[in-house]
Design a protein around this motif. Structure first.
Motif, PDB file in Angstrom:
ATOM      1  N   SER A  18       7.133  -3.794  -4.156  1.00 13.40           N
ATOM      2  CA  SER A  18       6.670  -2.933  -3.065  1.00 13.40           C
ATOM      3  C   SER A  18       5.704  -1.890  -3.614  1.00 13.40           C
ATOM      4  O   SER A  18       5.575  -1.717  -4.820  1.00 13.40           O
ATOM      5  N   GLY A  19       5.038  -1.215  -2.728  1.00 19.02           N
ATOM      6  CA  GLY A  19       4.090  -0.181  -3.097  1.00 19.02           C
ATOM      7  C   GLY A  19       2.710  -0.498  -2.572  1.00 19.02           C
ATOM      8  O   GLY A  19       2.425  -1.631  -2.179  1.00 19.02           O
ATOM      9  N   PRO A  20       1.838   0.492  -2.554  1.00 21.80           N
ATOM     10  CA  PRO A  20       0.512   0.324  -1.944  1.00 21.80           C
ATOM     11  C   PRO A  20      -0.431  -0.596  -2.721  1.00 21.80           C
ATOM     12  O   PRO A  20      -1.425  -1.046  -2.177  1.00 21.80           O
ATOM     13  N   LEU A  21      -0.124  -0.903  -3.980  1.00 19.92           N
ATOM     14  CA  LEU A  21      -1.025  -1.737  -4.778  1.00 19.92           C
ATOM     15  C   LEU A  21      -0.678  -3.223  -4.726  1.00 19.92           C
ATOM     16  O   LEU A  21      -1.363  -4.035  -5.335  1.00 19.92           O
ATOM     17  N   TRP A  22       0.361  -3.589  -4.003  1.00 18.28           N
ATOM     18  CA  TRP A  22       0.779  -4.990  -3.951  1.00 18.28           C
ATOM     19  C   TRP A  22       0.213  -5.676  -2.718  1.00 18.28           C
ATOM     20  O   TRP A  22       0.245  -5.141  -1.622  1.00 18.28           O
ATOM     21  N   ILE A  23      -0.309  -6.870  -2.916  1.00 22.00           N
ATOM     22  CA  ILE A  23      -0.762  -7.732  -1.820  1.00 22.00           C
ATOM     23  C   ILE A  23       0.085  -8.989  -1.903  1.00 22.00           C
ATOM     24  O   ILE A  23       0.240  -9.575  -2.965  1.00 22.00           O
TER      25      ILE A  23
END
Length: 73
Positions: free
Chosen positions: A25-30
């Motif tokens: 998770s987190g904003p850098l994961w796609i």
């Protein structure tokens, strides 16, 4: 008998999936949803777009709509 073949110039194999207890998770994961059983890498050189499978098979003619969309980018 092992059959060796030359991969396309500049070919980079897609990453292999691995099992994890939970998704990262987190904003850098796609995250990639894999629906039809193909893991494909797209390569664009100038106006030419080619699609390849993980082992390097040419899938360009199999997915013409993806090729067309990539060409417009």
């Amino acid at each position: 008998m092992l059959l060796l073949r030359t991969l396309p110039a500049g070919f980079i194999a897609p990453c292999l999936p691995m099992t994890a207890p939970r998704p990262p998770s987190g904003p850098l994961w796609i995250h990639e949803a894999k629906h039809d059983g193909f893991r494909v890498i797209a390569r664009r050189d100038s106006e030419r777009v080619r699609l390849y499978s993980r082992p390097g098979n040419d899938l360009t003619n199999r997915f013409p709509l993806i090729v067309e969309a990539m060409a417009r980018l």
